[in-house]
Design an enzyme around this catalytic site. Structure first.
Site, PDB file in Angstrom:
ATOM      1  N   ARG A  88      -5.856 -53.341 -13.131  1.00 16.22           N
ATOM      2  CA  ARG A  88      -6.553 -52.896 -14.247  1.00 16.22           C
ATOM      3  C   ARG A  88      -7.567 -53.714 -14.548  1.00 16.22           C
ATOM      4  NH1 ARG A  88      -2.442 -49.034 -15.697  1.00 16.22           N
ATOM      5  NH2 ARG A  88      -2.578 -48.561 -18.114  1.00 16.22           N
ATOM      6  N   ARG A 162       6.161 -40.819 -25.610  1.00 18.78           N
ATOM      7  CA  ARG A 162       6.084 -42.196 -25.434  1.00 18.78           C
ATOM      8  C   ARG A 162       5.171 -42.755 -26.734  1.00 18.78           C
ATOM      9  NH1 ARG A 162       3.524 -43.185 -19.600  1.00 18.78           N
ATOM     10  NH2 ARG A 162       2.190 -44.396 -20.978  1.00 18.78           N
TER      11      ARG A 162
END
Ligand code: AMP
Length: 215
Positions: A88, A162
């Site tokens: 990432r 979430r």
């Protein structure tokens, strides 16, 4: 196959990974899923990662690399792996390069799944995920609802939104992606490994990937 899936949150990396593993039994390695499992189980890693994740910030590189060094040496990776949500950052990509060298492994392809911001917002705010760590089936209240409201079709566990899929957290995750992860597109392009695909349909992405790998 040994591939890396790049793409902003909501690009469909998880769905594409699940379709791809059906092809050749490669391991699906999602750092997001691994971290969420650690949070759920209350491990030391989960306790450290939770606050970053809830804000939509990245978890520090050192924690991720320790976790990945172990994961890539597990037996199910022998057939290949799909890296979903990792690397990432540029430091993670560089550390992955070193780790792969140490393990005598090479990446076949890096896939850049492109998607617009409004599509991402629509997809993620309506997404629901099975709360059972062993299942984690993905639904969508608009396009793919569960048969019984709030209950997973596959395992009967509650289906949840979430905590990092609120609009505020999603906007932060998109900003984090543009700043810290998008530079990887150029990084892997320079290495000649990049395939960019417009991520409109998961099936289309899978076809493009399997087509490119069979060349
Ligand atoms: P994901 O499910 O891949 O969108 O990941 C959810 C969250 O987990 C991210 O917003 C980050 O907080 C964290 N995360 C997942 N993968 C990484 C990674 N490779 N590096 C740092 N943080 C990560």
């Amino acid at each position: 196959m040994k591939i890396i899936l790049l793409g902003s949150p909501g690009a469909g990396k998880g769905t594409v990974s699940k379709l791809l593993i059906a092809h050749d039994g490669s391991a699906h390695i999602s750092t997001g899923d691994m971290l969420r499992n650690n949070v759920k189980e209350g491990t030391p890693l989960g306790k450290k990662a939770k606050e970053y994740m809830d804000r939509g910030d990245l978890v520090p590189d050192s924690l991720i690399m320790d976790m990945m060094e172990e994961r890539l040496q597990e037996p199910d990776c022998k057939k290949g792996f799909i890296l979903d949500g990792f690397p990432r950052t540029i430091p993670q990509a560089e550390a992955l390069g070193g780790l792969l060298k140490k393990l005598s492994l090479t990446i076949d392809l890096v896939v850049n799944m492109e998607i617009g911001k409004q599509v991402v917002l629509d997809r993620l705010t309506t997404r629901r995920t099975c709360s059972n760590a062993a299942c984690q089936a993905i639904y969508n209240v608009k396009t793919m609802p569960t048969k019984v409201a709030g209950i997973c079709d596959k395992c009967g566990s509650p289906v949840i939104q979430r905590s990092d899929e609120t609009e505020e957290a999603i906007l932060n995750r998109l900003a984090t992606y543009n700043k810290q992860t998008a530079p990887l597109i150029d990084y892997y392009n320079k290495k000649g490994k990049l395939l960019t695909i417009e991520a409109v349909s998961s099936d289309g992405v899978v076809k493009a990937i399997t087509g490119s790998l069979s060349k």
